[in-house]
Design an enzyme around this catalytic site. Structure first.
Site, short mmCIF file in Angstrom:
data_model
loop_
_atom_site.label_atom_id
_atom_site.label_comp_id
_atom_site.label_asym_id
_atom_site.label_seq_id
_atom_site.Cartn_x
_atom_site.Cartn_y
_atom_site.Cartn_z
N THR A 42 0.82 -1.21 0.00
CA THR A 42 0.00 0.00 0.00
C THR A 42 0.84 1.26 0.00
O THR A 42 0.44 2.30 -0.51
CB THR A 42 -0.94 -0.02 1.23
OG1 THR A 42 -1.79 -1.15 1.09
CG2 THR A 42 -1.78 1.23 1.35
N GLU A 74 -2.00 -27.67 28.74
CA GLU A 74 -3.07 -28.00 27.79
C GLU A 74 -2.87 -29.35 27.10
O GLU A 74 -3.80 -30.11 26.93
CB GLU A 74 -3.25 -26.92 26.70
CG GLU A 74 -3.69 -25.57 27.22
CD GLU A 74 -5.17 -25.52 27.54
OE1 GLU A 74 -5.87 -26.52 27.32
OE2 GLU A 74 -5.60 -24.48 28.06
N THR A 86 1.77 -4.30 4.28
CA THR A 86 1.69 -4.54 5.72
C THR A 86 1.12 -5.92 6.07
O THR A 86 1.28 -6.39 7.19
CB THR A 86 0.83 -3.46 6.41
OG1 THR A 86 -0.44 -3.41 5.76
CG2 THR A 86 1.50 -2.11 6.33
N ASP A 87 0.45 -6.57 5.10
CA ASP A 87 -0.24 -7.82 5.44
C ASP A 87 0.71 -8.92 5.91
O ASP A 87 0.38 -9.68 6.82
CB ASP A 87 -1.05 -8.32 4.24
CG ASP A 87 -2.29 -7.47 4.00
OD1 ASP A 87 -2.60 -6.60 4.83
OD2 ASP A 87 -2.96 -7.67 2.97
N TYR A 147 -8.24 0.78 -3.22
CA TYR A 147 -7.14 1.26 -4.06
C TYR A 147 -6.42 0.03 -4.59
O TYR A 147 -6.72 -1.10 -4.21
CB TYR A 147 -6.15 2.10 -3.22
CG TYR A 147 -5.62 1.33 -2.04
CD1 TYR A 147 -6.28 1.35 -0.82
CD2 TYR A 147 -4.49 0.51 -2.16
CE1 TYR A 147 -5.84 0.59 0.25
CE2 TYR A 147 -4.05 -0.25 -1.09
CZ TYR A 147 -4.72 -0.20 0.11
OH TYR A 147 -4.30 -0.96 1.16
N LYS A 160 0.76 -7.11 12.70
CA LYS A 160 -0.37 -6.27 12.28
C LYS A 160 -1.59 -6.71 13.09
O LYS A 160 -1.97 -7.89 13.06
CB LYS A 160 -0.62 -6.45 10.78
CG LYS A 160 -1.68 -5.51 10.23
CD LYS A 160 -1.77 -5.63 8.71
CE LYS A 160 -2.76 -4.62 8.13
NZ LYS A 160 -2.79 -4.66 6.66
N SER A 176 1.66 -7.60 -0.45
CA SER A 176 2.44 -8.54 0.38
C SER A 176 1.70 -9.83 0.66
O SER A 176 2.32 -10.83 1.03
CB SER A 176 2.88 -7.88 1.67
OG SER A 176 1.82 -7.72 2.57
N1 ASN Z 1 -1.59 -1.95 3.91
C1 ASN Z 1 -1.09 -2.84 3.04
O1 ASN Z 1 0.05 -2.73 2.65
C2 ASN Z 1 -1.98 -3.97 2.62
C3 ASN Z 1 -1.68 -4.63 1.29
N2 ASN Z 1 -2.68 -5.63 1.03
C4 ASN Z 1 -0.32 -5.32 1.30
O2 ASN Z 1 0.04 -5.98 2.22
O3 ASN Z 1 0.37 -5.22 0.30
#
Ligand code: ASN
Length: 331
Positions: free
Chosen positions: A14, A288, A94-95, A28, A167, A61
């Site tokens: 992103t 457990e 970020t994923d 986007y 995340k 990602s």
């Molecule tokens: N905020 C992000 O970067 C999400 C995006 N789907 C990625 O991981 O490339």
């Protein structure tokens, strides 16, 4: 005084995203804007460091594969050996950023700062967070105090250890958290440190990208009420050498699933109990489930996706579950 030489490796996400209008903060296309354009959009970076950009990939990602991890790891390790590179910044979606950060933390034997950064909004959106995040990442990479702290993640003014950051929400700019807190802050191009990681990483790691030719298949199966053993058996049938159980609570395993996991372990598949809890798991051995008796492993505080990374690397070194458990306690 000479400015630090910082390499910016771009992989997409992103932070390189673009939407149809400034109101599109969540709708986007990721991985659109090339790295040179990202850098050109932040002229203030030139006051911090001499930066050069390199486009390694241009992907979202969620589409990262183990091949991408190996390619990126080799490039980072090669750059870290160069005298004309003082630090490396990696722009990333970020994923799965937390997985890449942990992987590099384990396999790149360098003291030089390696800093991952992403954004929650595309650069075209109102109040886009990518430019400041990238500026802060270059500031952190340029700081000598960032050396020797392992691979770092900079998001939303905070500096995290790449080992345990995750995340935790998919919509706010305050998306990344570590169950053990951040290491410091970066404000107006200056870093403020409060703690340092104690787990083994980078120069103290037994893993090295130079000796990792490929990664074995490791699958993740999710625990829940009304669970069945179907996913675990399917992963093993498709060649998984280890299965991460994203377990309920303290990595607990439902009675309907236990027999299949014992059977798979007897067939040689490693069973690693992790936790699906979102605030950070803390899975205790022999709590457990009788891990000693079943020859299972616990991921300790590593979430399932981080456990997948360490399990894959561990399997390049051993098939002994006790030795794999040692890795999970030390890294
Ligand atoms: N905020 C992000 O970067 C999400 C995006 N789907 C990625 O991981 O490339």
């Amino acid at each position: 005084q000479q400015k630090p030489q910082v390499m910016i490796l771009a992989t997409g996400g992103t932070i390189a995203g673009a939407g149809a209008s400034a109101a599109n903060s969540a709708t986007y296309q990721a991985a659109k804007v090339p790295v040179d354009k990202l850098i050109a959009g932040i002229p203030e970076i030139a006051k911090l460091a001499d930066v050069r950009g390199e486009q390694v990939f241009q992907i979202a990602s969620e589409s990262f594969t183990d091949e991408h991890l190996l390619t990126l790891g080799r490039r980072v390790a090669a750059l870290a050996k160069q005298d004309n590179v003082d630090a490396i910044v990696i722009t990333h979606g970020t994923d799965t950023l937390e997985e890449t950060a942990f992987f590099l933390n384990l396999v790149v034997p360098t003291d030089k700062p390696v800093v991952l950064v992403g954004s929650m909004r595309p650069g075209t959106a109102l109040s886009a967070d990518g430019a400041l995040n990238l500026y802060n990442a270059v500031a952190t990479a340029s700081d000598r105090a960032s050396r020797g702290k392992g691979v770092l993640v900079v998001m939303n003014d905070e500096i995290f250890s790449g080992r345990d950051v995750a995340k935790t929400i998919n919509i706010r700019t305050e998306a990344f958290k570590s169950p053990w807190g951040s290491l410091g802050m970066v404000v107006e191009g200056k870093t403020y440190w409060f703690r340092a990681p104690v787990k083994r990483h980078t120069v103290n790691s037994e893993f090295n990208i130079d000796s990792v030719k490929s990664l074995p298949s490791v699958g993740i199966a999710y625990g829940s009420g009304n669970a069945t053993d179907v996913a675990y058996k399917a992963l093993a049938a498709n060649g998984a050498k280890a299965i991460i159980h994203a377990g309920t609570g303290n990595g607990s395993v439902s009675a309907q699933v236990v027999p299949a996991l014992r059977e798979l372990r007897q067939q040689g598949v490693q069973i690693i109990r992790s936790a699906r809890v979102t605030g950070g798991g803390f899975v205790l051995r022999n709590a457990e489930q009788p891990d000693d008796q079943y020859d299972w492993v616990v991921s300790h505080d590593l979430n399932p996706q981080k456990a997948r990374i360490l399990a894959a690397l561990a399997l390049t070194r051993t098939t002994d579950a006790r030795e794999i458990q040692r890795f999970f306690m030390e890294y």
